[in-house]
Design a protein around this motif. Structure first.
Motif, PDB file in Angstrom:
ATOM      1  N   SER A 167       0.815  -1.215   0.000  1.00 26.80           N
ATOM      2  CA  SER A 167       0.000   0.000   0.000  1.00 26.80           C
ATOM      3  C   SER A 167       0.847   1.263   0.000  1.00 26.80           C
ATOM      4  CB  SER A 167      -0.915   0.016   1.232  1.00 26.80           C
ATOM      5  OG  SER A 167      -1.620  -1.186   1.378  1.00 26.80           O
ATOM      6  N   LYS A 168       1.920   1.245   0.806  1.00 28.91           N
ATOM      7  CA  LYS A 168       2.769   2.423   0.948  1.00 28.91           C
ATOM      8  C   LYS A 168       4.225   1.991   1.078  1.00 28.91           C
ATOM      9  CE  LYS A 168      -0.589   5.534   1.154  1.00 28.91           C
ATOM     10  NZ  LYS A 168      -0.736   6.625   0.154  1.00 28.91           N
TER      11      LYS A 168
ATOM     12  N   ASP B   8       2.759   7.297  -6.394  1.00 27.37           N
ATOM     13  CA  ASP B   8       1.797   7.847  -5.442  1.00 27.37           C
ATOM     14  C   ASP B   8       1.679   7.011  -4.174  1.00 27.37           C
ATOM     15  OD1 ASP B   8       0.359   5.659  -6.369  1.00 27.37           O
ATOM     16  OD2 ASP B   8      -1.256   6.838  -7.274  1.00 27.37           O
ATOM     17  N   ARG B   9       2.372   5.866  -4.135  1.00 21.90           N
ATOM     18  CA  ARG B   9       2.395   5.055  -2.918  1.00 21.90           C
ATOM     19  C   ARG B   9       3.628   5.344  -2.060  1.00 21.90           C
ATOM     20  NH1 ARG B   9       0.537  -0.991  -5.059  1.00 21.90           N
ATOM     21  NH2 ARG B   9      -1.125  -0.253  -6.449  1.00 21.90           N
TER      22      ARG B   9
ATOM     23  N   VAL C 142       5.544   7.378   0.537  1.00 21.75           N
ATOM     24  CA  VAL C 142       5.293   8.360   1.598  1.00 21.75           C
ATOM     25  C   VAL C 142       6.546   9.226   1.705  1.00 21.75           C
ATOM     26  CG1 VAL C 142       4.639   8.691   4.012  1.00 21.75           C
ATOM     27  CG2 VAL C 142       3.836   6.671   2.775  1.00 21.75           C
TER      28      VAL C 142
ATOM     29  N   ALA D  16       3.005   9.550   9.489  1.00 25.92           N
ATOM     30  CA  ALA D  16       1.962   9.001   8.619  1.00 25.92           C
ATOM     31  C   ALA D  16       0.851   8.333   9.419  1.00 25.92           C
ATOM     32  CB  ALA D  16       2.574   8.011   7.632  1.00 25.92           C
TER      33      ALA D  16
ATOM     34  N   GLU E 201      -2.364   9.292   7.274  1.00 30.48           N
ATOM     35  CA  GLU E 201      -1.935   8.934   5.924  1.00 30.48           C
ATOM     36  C   GLU E 201      -1.875   7.416   5.759  1.00 30.48           C
ATOM     37  OE1 GLU E 201       1.564  10.094   2.675  1.00 30.48           O
ATOM     38  OE2 GLU E 201       1.562  10.999   4.670  1.00 30.48           O
ATOM     39  N   LEU E 202      -1.619   6.718   6.865  1.00 33.88           N
ATOM     40  CA  LEU E 202      -1.708   5.258   6.898  1.00 33.88           C
ATOM     41  C   LEU E 202      -2.980   4.877   7.643  1.00 33.88           C
ATOM     42  CD1 LEU E 202       1.975   4.243   7.727  1.00 33.88           C
ATOM     43  CD2 LEU E 202       0.822   4.131   5.510  1.00 33.88           C
TER      44      LEU E 202
ATOM     45  N   ASP F  82      -3.382  -1.269   5.691  1.00 36.65           N
ATOM     46  CA  ASP F  82      -2.264  -0.915   4.805  1.00 36.65           C
ATOM     47  C   ASP F  82      -1.073  -1.841   5.042  1.00 36.65           C
ATOM     48  OD1 ASP F  82      -3.498   1.121   3.462  1.00 36.65           O
ATOM     49  OD2 ASP F  82      -2.539   2.752   4.576  1.00 36.65           O
TER      50      ASP F  82
ATOM     51  N   VAL G 106       2.830  -1.849   4.579  1.00 37.83           N
ATOM     52  CA  VAL G 106       3.847  -0.809   4.442  1.00 37.83           C
ATOM     53  C   VAL G 106       5.229  -1.432   4.292  1.00 37.83           C
ATOM     54  CG1 VAL G 106       4.811   1.285   5.442  1.00 37.83           C
ATOM     55  CG2 VAL G 106       2.437   0.664   5.926  1.00 37.83           C
TER      56      VAL G 106
END
Length: 343
Positions: free
Chosen positions: A257-258, A282-283, A285, A307, A312-313, A317, A319
């Protein structure tokens, strides 16, 4: 390695005064222009506040936010990047004494900018291994405020050295994030990249040499290994470590996701990390970290704290976090956000 039953319970951050890169004293007009092109907005400057004291402040915040009381912390890992305490002294003991913790075991992980993930790897072993630790505190801090370093130019213009600290409490019971995997390695053929031609012998009594990592790196490129081979070697190595972490987490890159990486030129991160992994930009951070600067091993956990704290998270998600350090060492971990903590 695949991880089961290890959680990040809390995070604490301390960042001193912020300085915009456009207004930096000691930075050339060229450097300011390069920072702007790289998207690097500023950094933090601690002045005469020691790194170890900032580690204590971050640790207090993490413990206050934790489900565990200070007396329940039963292991400590500290990541050393630059100067922490006088030679012959022991930074983890200073942090624990100032914090008021118990007389617990401690470890000093000297992995530079990889020190928090190196600390997390040690913490995982303490929580899941025969020691069966309940709550492991991980800390790291940097203060580059010294005439021996020019934070605005000693390592080129792809990053700006930053002062600050971060701490995490890790346990085997539960927390806002579950550690799904962690992979690491040492590409020792690049060891001299960050050592240059520096002697391995003890100081000979002469004045301490100006600490310039850029000069050491340039010596390596000029005399040992050219840029093309260097970048090919560490790029392939890093991606191998990162892919191992993703696979061990039982995920694919599409399911990440990020992504959180160290605070350097966004263009470098795109070309060296995001594109090869096939993960859209865009993933990444990155926006907050672009104003934090490169605070040694603290970068990725400072970004993680921000985040999570700002939303933001979100729960669910996955990560990916990765960092590197001298040696050449690289680590990567995959976390799954389970809940948003009260803080």
């Amino acid at each position: 390695m695949k991880i089961n039953g290890v959680f990040i319970d809390s995070l604490g951050v301390h960042l001193p005064e912020w300085v915009a890169s456009a207004e930096a004293e000691g930075a050339s007009d060229y450097a300011r222009g390069e920072f702007a092109a790289a998207g690097l907005k500023g950094t933090h400057v601690a002045g005469d506040v020691p790194a170890a004291d900032m580690a204590v402040l971050a640790a207090r915040s993490a413990v206050t936010r934790s489900s565990a009381q200070l007396e329940a912390i039963d292991y400590h890992v500290h990541g050393s990047v630059y100067y922490q305490v006088p030679e012959g002294a022991y930074a983890p003991a200073y942090v624990l004494r100032e914090l008021g913790a118990g007389e617990i075991p401690s470890l000093d992980v000297q992995q530079g900018c990889n020190s928090m993930l190196g600390g997390l790897e040690a913490a995982i072993g303490q929580v899941t291994g025969v020691a069966k630790r309940n709550n492991v505190l991980i800390t790291t801090a940097t203060n580059f405020s010294t005439p021996l370093i020019n934070r605005w130019g000693d390592f080129g213009t792809s990053s700006i050295f930053s002062d600050g600290a971060v701490a995490a409490v890790v346990n085997g019971r539960g927390g806002f994030a579950e550690v799904r995997s962690l992979a690491s390695g040492t590409l020792h053929s690049l060891e001299q990249w960050h050592r240059g031609e520096e002697s391995l012998l003890p100081p000979d009594g002469s004045d301490r040499k100006y600490f310039n990592m850029g000069e050491r790196s340039q010596y390596f490129v000029d005399n040992v290994m050219g840029f093309a081979e260097l970048f090919e070697k560490f790029g392939k190595f890093d991606l191998g470590i990162i892919n191992e972490a993703i696979v061990d987490a039982g995920l694919t890159s599409e399911e990440i996701s990020k992504v959180i990486s160290i605070n350097v030129d966004k263009r470098m991160t795109e070309h060296a990390l995001m594109r090869p992994l096939g993960i859209p930009m865009d993933r990444l951070v990155w926006e907050y970290g672009s104003s934090v600067g490169h605070a040694g091993g603290a970068d990725i956990f400072i970004t993680l704290e921000h985040a999570v704290r700002t939303g933001e998270l979100v729960p669910g998600d996955h990560v990916l976090m990765t960092s590197q350090g001298p040696g050449w060492v690289c680590s990567a971990t995959v976390l799954t956000i389970g809940e948003l903590p009260a803080w």
